[in-house]
Design an enzyme around this catalytic site. Structure first.
Site, PDB file in Angstrom:
ATOM      1  N   ARG A 163      14.246  -1.965  11.696  1.00 51.30           N
ATOM      2  CA  ARG A 163      13.991  -0.842  10.538  1.00 51.30           C
ATOM      3  C   ARG A 163      14.842   0.398  10.696  1.00 51.30           C
ATOM      4  O   ARG A 163      15.699   0.871   9.744  1.00 51.30           O
ATOM      5  CB  ARG A 163      12.436  -0.976  10.168  1.00 51.30           C
ATOM      6  CG  ARG A 163      11.990  -1.985   9.162  1.00 51.30           C
ATOM      7  CD  ARG A 163      10.604  -1.710   8.910  1.00 51.30           C
ATOM      8  NE  ARG A 163       9.537  -2.086  10.284  1.00 51.30           N
ATOM      9  CZ  ARG A 163       8.123  -1.740  10.104  1.00 51.30           C
ATOM     10  NH1 ARG A 163       7.789  -0.943   9.298  1.00 51.30           N
ATOM     11  NH2 ARG A 163       7.571  -1.999  11.110  1.00 51.30           N
TER      12      ARG A 163
ATOM     13  N   CYS B 281      -2.120  -8.526   2.855  1.00 50.05           N
ATOM     14  CA  CYS B 281      -0.827  -7.763   2.536  1.00 50.05           C
ATOM     15  C   CYS B 281      -0.722  -7.648   0.951  1.00 50.05           C
ATOM     16  O   CYS B 281       0.301  -7.153   0.558  1.00 50.05           O
ATOM     17  CB  CYS B 281       0.090  -7.948   3.369  1.00 50.05           C
ATOM     18  SG  CYS B 281       0.791  -9.515   3.319  1.00 50.05           S
TER      19      CYS B 281
ATOM     20  N   ARG C 286       0.807  -1.065   0.127  1.00 47.89           N
ATOM     21  CA  ARG C 286      -0.103   0.194   0.054  1.00 47.89           C
ATOM     22  C   ARG C 286       0.758   1.190  -0.044  1.00 47.89           C
ATOM     23  O   ARG C 286       0.518   2.236  -0.646  1.00 47.89           O
ATOM     24  CB  ARG C 286      -0.959   0.086   1.129  1.00 47.89           C
ATOM     25  CG  ARG C 286      -1.751   1.342   1.446  1.00 47.89           C
ATOM     26  CD  ARG C 286      -2.627   1.362   2.608  1.00 47.89           C
ATOM     27  NE  ARG C 286      -1.480   1.175   4.096  1.00 47.89           N
ATOM     28  CZ  ARG C 286      -0.879   2.444   4.341  1.00 47.89           C
ATOM     29  NH1 ARG C 286      -0.964   3.519   3.914  1.00 47.89           N
ATOM     30  NH2 ARG C 286      -0.067   2.122   5.498  1.00 47.89           N
ATOM     31  N   ARG C 287       1.648   1.243   0.918  1.00 49.33           N
ATOM     32  CA  ARG C 287       2.795   2.672   0.888  1.00 49.33           C
ATOM     33  C   ARG C 287       3.621   2.561  -0.383  1.00 49.33           C
ATOM     34  O   ARG C 287       3.817   3.753  -0.900  1.00 49.33           O
ATOM     35  CB  ARG C 287       3.588   2.217   2.055  1.00 49.33           C
ATOM     36  CG  ARG C 287       2.972   2.528   3.409  1.00 49.33           C
ATOM     37  CD  ARG C 287       3.784   2.527   4.672  1.00 49.33           C
ATOM     38  NE  ARG C 287       3.065   2.620   5.755  1.00 49.33           N
ATOM     39  CZ  ARG C 287       3.202   1.580   6.764  1.00 49.33           C
ATOM     40  NH1 ARG C 287       4.228   0.554   6.531  1.00 49.33           N
ATOM     41  NH2 ARG C 287       2.345   1.496   8.040  1.00 49.33           N
TER      42      ARG C 287
END
Length: 305
Positions: A154, A241, A130-131
């Site tokens: 991250r 996802c 999505r991002r």
């Protein structure tokens, strides 16, 4: 029906998952319950060399916790709602959907204060299709790359210079006391959130009504209605996802405003819809949003037409 005096929370062992479980633990202790945690490592935590969309989806973060519930080693499981599959097995239910934290995405960077400042080729890390879709659609000159791991992992990759910036959920950083790492909160008009982003869901066995009764005070009706509409959009489009899909609902008095979009993460092409209706009609609002997206070619974009 008397709520149980001792309950066990099944939780992943990542720092954010433990924060979430300990948050619920603290609230339940205020009701006089004795609350223990059962820490677990899920398949989603173990597989870090491939994207979630290629190894089975976010349900990998949930399955082991559900087994603990079935085996009565735990009484409830606390999840980030966006990790919870749209269709739960019939043995389970969401007993509570808690008041939402900030649902928006954000930029974390040691070099840039905002996406708009980044020159062509800036290396951006993100963990979601999505991002990736949002970035390709709004900022096509940036270089988008997948990144896995918990929040700390991250951030460490960013600090080692593997990326110039990350796009992440603001809620996780705020809950972990890392809000100072946020350089930009991305408006929902630029990056529409994932269904359920920022909300916590508490899963229980349907056959445990006493546990459900204990959790009742933690349920937030506005967040439940909004996320029901969002999850309805995802359900209507086969969402996981593996689908670059966004859906975000806001309560406006007695009404619900739902915005949704779906697209192709590789090209940045997307379609979008907005539907308003009574808050009591959250599911019907989602159905209408799905119909409008399909009418614009959503299934073709997803390759399922």
């Amino acid at each position: 029906m008397n709520p149980p005096q001792r309950v066990v929370i099944a939780t992943r062992e990542s720092p954010l998952a433990l924060w979430q479980a300990e948050h619920v633990q603290g609230l339940l202790r205020q009701f006089g319950a004795e609350v223990d945690l059962l820490g677990m490592t899920t398949r989603g935590d173990q597989i870090l060399d491939r994207t979630l969309s290629k190894v089975g989806g976010k349900g990998l973060f949930v399955k082991e916790l559900e087994v603990a519930l079935l085996e009565r080693r735990a009484d409830l499981a606390v999840h980030s709602l966006k990790d919870v599959p749209m269709e739960l097995p019939p043995e389970f239910e969401l007993a509570a959907v808690m008041t939402r934290e900030d649902p928006r995405d954000c930029v974390v960077s040691n070099k840039f204060a905002a996406l708009e400042e980044m020159p062509a080729g800036t290396r951006i890390g993100t963990s979601s299709l999505r991002r990736e879709l949002m970035l390709r659609a709004r900022f096509p000159s940036l270089s988008i790359h997948s990144i896995r791991g918990n929040v700390g992992t991250r951030l460490a990759k960013l600090d080692r210079g593997e990326f110039d910036a990350l796009v992440m959920a603001a809620a996780g950083l705020k809950r972990l006391g890392l809000a100072d790492r946020i350089r930009q909160i991305i408006p929902t008009s630029v990056s529409l959130p994932a269904p359920g982003q920022g909300a916590l869901g508490i899963e229980v066995l349907r056959t445990h009504p006493t546990v459900r009764a204990l959790l009742a005070p933690l349920d937030d009706s506005a967040t439940r209605a909004a996320t029901a509409a969002e999850r309805g959009v995802s359900r209507g489009l086969g969402g996981s996802c593996q689908v670059p899909l966004a859906a975000y609902a806001e309560v406006e008095g007695t009404a619900l405003r739902l915005r949704a979009l779906v697209g192709n993460a590789a090209t940045g092409v997307f379609v979008e819809a907005e539907v308003r209706g009574p808050i009591a009609d959250a599911e019907a609002i989602a159905v209408e949003a799905v119909a409008r997206l399909k009418a614009q070619g959503a299934l073709a974009l997803l390759g399922t037409a």
